[in-house]
Design an enzyme around this catalytic site. Sequence first.
Site, PDB file in Angstrom:
ATOM      1  N   LYS A 159      57.751  57.358  13.024  1.00 51.93           N
ATOM      2  CA  LYS A 159      58.444  58.252  12.090  1.00 51.93           C
ATOM      3  C   LYS A 159      59.371  59.243  12.818  1.00 51.93           C
ATOM      4  O   LYS A 159      59.274  59.409  14.051  1.00 51.93           O
ATOM      5  CB  LYS A 159      57.400  58.990  11.250  1.00 51.93           C
ATOM      6  CG  LYS A 159      56.596  58.061  10.324  1.00 51.93           C
ATOM      7  CD  LYS A 159      55.656  58.859   9.411  1.00 51.93           C
ATOM      8  CE  LYS A 159      54.890  57.952   8.464  1.00 51.93           C
ATOM      9  NZ  LYS A 159      54.062  58.749   7.502  1.00 51.93           N
ATOM     10  N   TYR A 198      58.862  53.924  -0.358  1.00 51.54           N
ATOM     11  CA  TYR A 198      57.712  54.733  -0.780  1.00 51.54           C
ATOM     12  C   TYR A 198      57.610  54.841  -2.301  1.00 51.54           C
ATOM     13  O   TYR A 198      56.979  55.777  -2.815  1.00 51.54           O
ATOM     14  CB  TYR A 198      57.795  56.121  -0.150  1.00 51.54           C
ATOM     15  CG  TYR A 198      57.328  56.167   1.298  1.00 51.54           C
ATOM     16  CD1 TYR A 198      55.992  55.921   1.634  1.00 51.54           C
ATOM     17  CD2 TYR A 198      58.199  56.481   2.328  1.00 51.54           C
ATOM     18  CE1 TYR A 198      55.556  55.965   2.957  1.00 51.54           C
ATOM     19  CE2 TYR A 198      57.769  56.526   3.657  1.00 51.54           C
ATOM     20  CZ  TYR A 198      56.457  56.273   3.958  1.00 51.54           C
ATOM     21  OH  TYR A 198      56.011  56.330   5.257  1.00 51.54           O
ATOM     22  N   PHE A 235      53.910  65.184  -3.201  1.00 49.54           N
ATOM     23  CA  PHE A 235      54.506  65.226  -1.861  1.00 49.54           C
ATOM     24  C   PHE A 235      55.708  64.300  -1.700  1.00 49.54           C
ATOM     25  O   PHE A 235      56.338  64.296  -0.644  1.00 49.54           O
ATOM     26  CB  PHE A 235      53.442  64.898  -0.796  1.00 49.54           C
ATOM     27  CG  PHE A 235      52.815  63.523  -0.904  1.00 49.54           C
ATOM     28  CD1 PHE A 235      53.465  62.388  -0.420  1.00 49.54           C
ATOM     29  CD2 PHE A 235      51.566  63.362  -1.480  1.00 49.54           C
ATOM     30  CE1 PHE A 235      52.890  61.127  -0.512  1.00 49.54           C
ATOM     31  CE2 PHE A 235      50.976  62.103  -1.577  1.00 49.54           C
ATOM     32  CZ  PHE A 235      51.645  60.984  -1.091  1.00 49.54           C
ATOM     33  N   ARG A 282      45.290  50.283  11.324  1.00 54.43           N
ATOM     34  CA  ARG A 282      44.896  51.524  10.630  1.00 54.43           C
ATOM     35  C   ARG A 282      43.947  52.337  11.526  1.00 54.43           C
ATOM     36  O   ARG A 282      44.037  53.567  11.577  1.00 54.43           O
ATOM     37  CB  ARG A 282      44.218  51.233   9.288  1.00 54.43           C
ATOM     38  CG  ARG A 282      45.064  50.554   8.212  1.00 54.43           C
ATOM     39  CD  ARG A 282      46.102  51.371   7.533  1.00 54.43           C
ATOM     40  NE  ARG A 282      45.736  52.675   7.070  1.00 54.43           N
ATOM     41  CZ  ARG A 282      46.556  53.452   6.342  1.00 54.43           C
ATOM     42  NH1 ARG A 282      47.773  53.017   5.990  1.00 54.43           N
ATOM     43  NH2 ARG A 282      46.197  54.643   5.966  1.00 54.43           N
ATOM     44  N   THR A 319      45.295  59.940   7.804  1.00 55.30           N
ATOM     45  CA  THR A 319      46.615  60.419   7.367  1.00 55.30           C
ATOM     46  C   THR A 319      46.876  61.844   7.866  1.00 55.30           C
ATOM     47  O   THR A 319      47.967  62.151   8.346  1.00 55.30           O
ATOM     48  CB  THR A 319      46.705  60.380   5.824  1.00 55.30           C
ATOM     49  OG1 THR A 319      46.398  59.062   5.376  1.00 55.30           O
ATOM     50  CG2 THR A 319      48.094  60.783   5.345  1.00 55.30           C
ATOM     51  N   ARG A 331      47.814  59.201  15.663  1.00 65.74           N
ATOM     52  CA  ARG A 331      48.103  60.413  14.880  1.00 65.74           C
ATOM     53  C   ARG A 331      47.486  61.655  15.518  1.00 65.74           C
ATOM     54  O   ARG A 331      48.084  62.735  15.493  1.00 65.74           O
ATOM     55  CB  ARG A 331      47.638  60.209  13.437  1.00 65.74           C
ATOM     56  CG  ARG A 331      48.640  59.332  12.659  1.00 65.74           C
ATOM     57  CD  ARG A 331      48.132  58.913  11.313  1.00 65.74           C
ATOM     58  NE  ARG A 331      49.219  58.429  10.448  1.00 65.74           N
ATOM     59  CZ  ARG A 331      49.034  57.857   9.280  1.00 65.74           C
ATOM     60  NH1 ARG A 331      47.803  57.676   8.804  1.00 65.74           N
ATOM     61  NH2 ARG A 331      50.058  57.443   8.559  1.00 65.74           N
ATOM     62  N   ASN A 358      53.018  62.777  10.697  1.00 65.60           N
ATOM     63  CA  ASN A 358      51.874  62.092  11.291  1.00 65.60           C
ATOM     64  C   ASN A 358      52.270  60.890  12.157  1.00 65.60           C
ATOM     65  O   ASN A 358      51.484  59.964  12.350  1.00 65.60           O
ATOM     66  CB  ASN A 358      50.856  61.718  10.213  1.00 65.60           C
ATOM     67  CG  ASN A 358      51.468  60.882   9.103  1.00 65.60           C
ATOM     68  OD1 ASN A 358      52.606  60.436   9.222  1.00 65.60           O
ATOM     69  ND2 ASN A 358      50.703  60.645   8.049  1.00 65.60           N
ATOM     70  N   HIS A 398      53.667  55.115  10.406  1.00 61.55           N
ATOM     71  CA  HIS A 398      53.272  54.459   9.151  1.00 61.55           C
ATOM     72  C   HIS A 398      52.548  53.160   9.493  1.00 61.55           C
ATOM     73  O   HIS A 398      52.849  52.529  10.496  1.00 61.55           O
ATOM     74  CB  HIS A 398      54.518  54.120   8.314  1.00 61.55           C
ATOM     75  CG  HIS A 398      54.225  53.162   7.187  1.00 61.55           C
ATOM     76  ND1 HIS A 398      53.737  53.585   5.971  1.00 61.55           N
ATOM     77  CD2 HIS A 398      54.285  51.791   7.119  1.00 61.55           C
ATOM     78  CE1 HIS A 398      53.533  52.519   5.192  1.00 61.55           C
ATOM     79  NE2 HIS A 398      53.862  51.424   5.867  1.00 61.55           N
ATOM     80  N   GLU A 441      56.162  44.828   3.049  1.00 60.22           N
ATOM     81  CA  GLU A 441      56.868  45.855   3.823  1.00 60.22           C
ATOM     82  C   GLU A 441      57.635  45.242   4.997  1.00 60.22           C
ATOM     83  O   GLU A 441      58.716  45.716   5.359  1.00 60.22           O
ATOM     84  CB  GLU A 441      55.874  46.905   4.325  1.00 60.22           C
ATOM     85  CG  GLU A 441      55.299  47.737   3.184  1.00 60.22           C
ATOM     86  CD  GLU A 441      54.247  48.753   3.649  1.00 60.22           C
ATOM     87  OE1 GLU A 441      53.773  49.525   2.793  1.00 60.22           O
ATOM     88  OE2 GLU A 441      53.907  48.782   4.857  1.00 60.22           O
TER      89      GLU A 441
HETATM   90  P1  IDP Z   1      49.082  56.701   4.983  1.00 57.51           P
HETATM   91  O1  IDP Z   1      50.415  56.856   5.702  1.00 57.51           O
HETATM   92  O2  IDP Z   1      47.915  57.143   5.845  1.00 57.51           O
HETATM   93  O3  IDP Z   1      48.873  55.315   4.409  1.00 57.51           O
HETATM   94  P2  IDP Z   1      49.680  57.604   2.273  1.00 57.51           P
HETATM   95  O4  IDP Z   1      48.684  58.199   1.340  1.00 57.51           O
HETATM   96  O5  IDP Z   1      50.122  56.206   1.996  1.00 57.51           O
HETATM   97  O6  IDP Z   1      49.096  57.739   3.760  1.00 57.51           O
HETATM   98  O7  IDP Z   1      50.939  58.584   2.283  1.00 57.51           O
HETATM   99  C1  IDP Z   1      52.182  58.166   2.818  1.00 57.51           C
HETATM  100  C2  IDP Z   1      52.742  59.300   3.656  1.00 57.51           C
HETATM  101  O8  IDP Z   1      53.049  60.420   2.818  1.00 57.51           O
HETATM  102  C3  IDP Z   1      51.778  59.872   4.712  1.00 57.51           C
HETATM  103  O9  IDP Z   1      51.735  59.117   5.889  1.00 57.51           O
HETATM  104  C4  IDP Z   1      52.361  61.261   4.935  1.00 57.51           C
HETATM  105  O10 IDP Z   1      53.506  61.246   5.792  1.00 57.51           O
HETATM  106  C5  IDP Z   1      52.790  61.641   3.511  1.00 57.51           C
HETATM  107  N1  IDP Z   1      51.722  62.335   2.788  1.00 57.51           N
HETATM  108  C6  IDP Z   1      50.633  61.813   2.197  1.00 57.51           C
HETATM  109  N2  IDP Z   1      49.871  62.749   1.593  1.00 57.51           N
HETATM  110  C7  IDP Z   1      50.503  63.918   1.801  1.00 57.51           C
HETATM  111  C8  IDP Z   1      50.214  65.288   1.433  1.00 57.51           C
HETATM  112  O11 IDP Z   1      49.223  65.594   0.775  1.00 57.51           O
HETATM  113  N3  IDP Z   1      51.104  66.237   1.850  1.00 57.51           N
HETATM  114  C9  IDP Z   1      52.229  65.916   2.571  1.00 57.51           C
HETATM  115  N4  IDP Z   1      52.533  64.657   2.923  1.00 57.51           N
HETATM  116  C10 IDP Z   1      51.690  63.669   2.565  1.00 57.51           C
HETATM  117 MG    MG Z   2      49.934  54.353   2.884  1.00 51.28          MG
END
Ligand code: IDP
Ligand code: MG
Length: 134
Positions: free
Chosen positions: A11, A50, A58, A86, A92, A103, A113, A116, A127
């Site tokens: 990212k 997304y 968010f 993962r 996350t 991360r 973080n 992805h 994807e």
């Molecule tokens: P993941 O990347 O661990 O699969 P997802 O729930 O799919 O997590 O969320 C996608 C991305 O959105 C996250 O990697 C992060 O960058 C952002 N994100 C997710 N939840 C939050 C939040 O509560 N606050 C801010 N950003 C978030």
């Molecule tokens: Mg995800």
Amino acid sequence: MALETTLSIIKPDAVAKKVSGRILSRLEEQFNVVAMKKLHLTREQAQAFYAVHKERPFYPALIDFMTSGPVVVLALEGEDAIKRYRELMGATDSTKAAAGTIRKDFGTDMQKNAVHGSDSVENGIRETRFFFAP
Ligand code: IDP
Ligand code: MG
């Protein structure tokens, strides 16, 4: 176990911190990198990628973040790749990610973080096709 493909994105936060090479080294140790490119996502690309999150609070900030600078996109292949990647990524929320995960080592918080990763076999295929020709 089965041979799976998962999509990784290094990212904008990690690219800006100049740690994409260190992250790539970790990915190469565990997976076959079948495709890779560096690009700056357009808002349209980020919104489409997304789209599953578009009702989440968010989402607008996520689109701003993901288009804030260049990213590196990689298709990773390996046995059980979805789950194994993962685990390598970590939780996350970077502040809660386990020691030794990407991360934990390179992310900052819940949004910034570093990486992805696809969350299912179907999304790994979908994807990967979003960014790379078969
Ligand atoms: P993941 O990347 O661990 O699969 P997802 O729930 O799919 O997590 O969320 C996608 C991305 O959105 C996250 O990697 C992060 O960058 C952002 N994100 C997710 N939840 C939050 C939040 O509560 N606050 C801010 N950003 C978030
Ligand atoms: Mg995800």
